[in-house]
Design an enzyme around this catalytic site. Structure first.
Site, PDB file in Angstrom:
ATOM      1  CD  GLU A 156      -3.737  -2.838   7.410  1.00  0.00           C
ATOM      2  OE1 GLU A 156      -2.602  -3.074   6.968  1.00  0.00           O
ATOM      3  OE2 GLU A 156      -4.330  -1.780   7.197  1.00  0.00           O
ATOM      4  CD  GLU A 210      -3.075   5.462   7.001  1.00  0.00           C
ATOM      5  OE1 GLU A 210      -3.047   5.618   5.773  1.00  0.00           O
ATOM      6  OE2 GLU A 210      -2.113   4.980   7.644  1.00  0.00           O
ATOM      7  CG  ASN A 229      -1.734   1.228   1.399  1.00  0.00           C
ATOM      8  OD1 ASN A 229      -1.843   2.027   0.471  1.00  0.00           O
ATOM      9  ND2 ASN A 229      -2.320   1.409   2.569  1.00  0.00           N
ATOM     10  N   GLY A 266       2.096   1.963  11.013  1.00  0.00           N
ATOM     11  CA  GLY A 266       3.043   3.071  10.914  1.00  0.00           C
ATOM     12  C   GLY A 266       3.740   3.407  12.220  1.00  0.00           C
ATOM     13  CE  LYS A 321       0.004   3.416   4.799  1.00  0.00           C
ATOM     14  NZ  LYS A 321      -0.105   3.588   6.224  1.00  0.00           N
ATOM     15  CB  SER A 362       4.890  -2.058  12.167  1.00  0.00           C
ATOM     16  OG  SER A 362       4.408  -0.750  12.448  1.00  0.00           O
ATOM     17  CG  HIS A 371      -5.999   1.767   5.228  1.00  0.00           C
ATOM     18  ND1 HIS A 371      -5.557   2.666   6.166  1.00  0.00           N
ATOM     19  CD2 HIS A 371      -4.977   0.925   4.985  1.00  0.00           C
ATOM     20  CE1 HIS A 371      -4.289   2.363   6.467  1.00  0.00           C
ATOM     21  NE2 HIS A 371      -3.919   1.315   5.766  1.00  0.00           N
TER      22      HIS A 371
END
Ligand code: PEP
Length: 263
Positions: A180, A97, A9, A186, A11, A226, A95
């Site tokens: 996730e 985010e 991904n 991250g 991003k 991560s 996702h």
């Protein structure tokens, strides 16, 4: 036997030119690996160029998001119909985010409210993708406060059930789930492999409940949060973890190739 799947991904990181350079360097290193499925998800604007580069390779193309309507007055949105024109085989949905639930990264003040994915919008997106035979990669996962009060299972079950509401199980054979944990995205703070395995096995059970056992056995469940070359082998070695969704580490061709090799 489920074939391992590793998804990068990218991003909002590389431009089209940078993405082209990244995928060229990456393809050189994984050219001989045909027993693992590999997907890269560039930003929309990089899709046309990356598509040309992956066309005759084993690397497949994915998008990072989609809008559920086919066309119309939806400024700034991209539909599954449009993605299918570029031969996108996969698309990430839900996702964290996009749901406004960030991990280690704090979005700049005043931007968080622009990310407002819900279980209902995820469900609409999944239906639109399936109509165009694009495999959805559904992201689910709990935040740190949710984990600390023991709500991990409750959250991921709600997200899986919400995403699949009203979907015919016979359409779900290429469907992918990515577990996730939001706190691991991250942050460098990877979920313990045994714990990731426990939650992925739980998700498989939820899929069996929503659809049936056969489907649950064939659906690929990835871990994301991560993932690095150093921890990928142990994570991907778990019985219910069928590969990974990789953010930051997919932006380095060598490192991402090492992660793919671990699968
Ligand atoms: C992600 O964005 O889906 C992700 C898992 O990011 P990272 O690998 O950087 O934690």
């Amino acid at each position: 036997m489920r074939t391992k799947l590793v998804v990068g991904n990218w991003k909002m990181s590389p431009t089209s030119r940078e993405g082209a350079a990244l995928v060229e360097a990456f393809i050189k290193q994984v050219d001989y690996l045909w027993d693992v499925d590999i997907v890269v998800c560039p930003p929309y604007v990089a899709i046309p160029r990356v598509r040309e580069l992956v066309k005759d390779t084993q690397v497949k193309l994915g998008a990072q998001d989609v809008f559920w309507e086919d066309s119309g007055a939806f400024t700034g949105k991209v539909s599954a119909r449009m993605l299918s024109e570029f031969c996108c085989d996969y698309c990430i949905v839900g996702h964290s985010e996009a749901r406004g639930r960030f991990g280690g990264y704090e979005p700049p003040i005043g931007t968080r409210e622009y990310f407002s994915e819900t279980d209902e919008t995820v469900n609409r997106k999944i239906k639109a993708l399936l109509y165009y035979s694009i495999s959805p990669i559904l992201c689910v996962g709990e935040t740190k406060p949710e984990r600390s009060v023991g709500e991990t299972e409750k959250v991921v079950e709600r997200q899986v059930r919400g995403a699949l509401a009203g979907v015919d199980p016979s359409e779900l054979y290429t469907f992918v789930v990515a577990y996730e944990p939001v706190w691991a995205i991250g942050t460098g703070d990877t979920c313990d492999p045994g714990e990731a395995e426990r939650v992925c096995a739980f998700i498989r059970g939820v899929v069996a409940g929503v659809a049936d056992q056969d489907l649950a056995e064939s659906v690929r469940i990835l871990y994301g949060g991560s993932v690095k070359p150093e921890n990928a082998r142990e994570l991907f070695g778990q019985a219910n973890i069928d590969g990974g969704l990789v953010g930051g580490a997919s932006l380095d061709a060598d490192g991402f190739a090492r992660i793919v090799m671990s699968a």
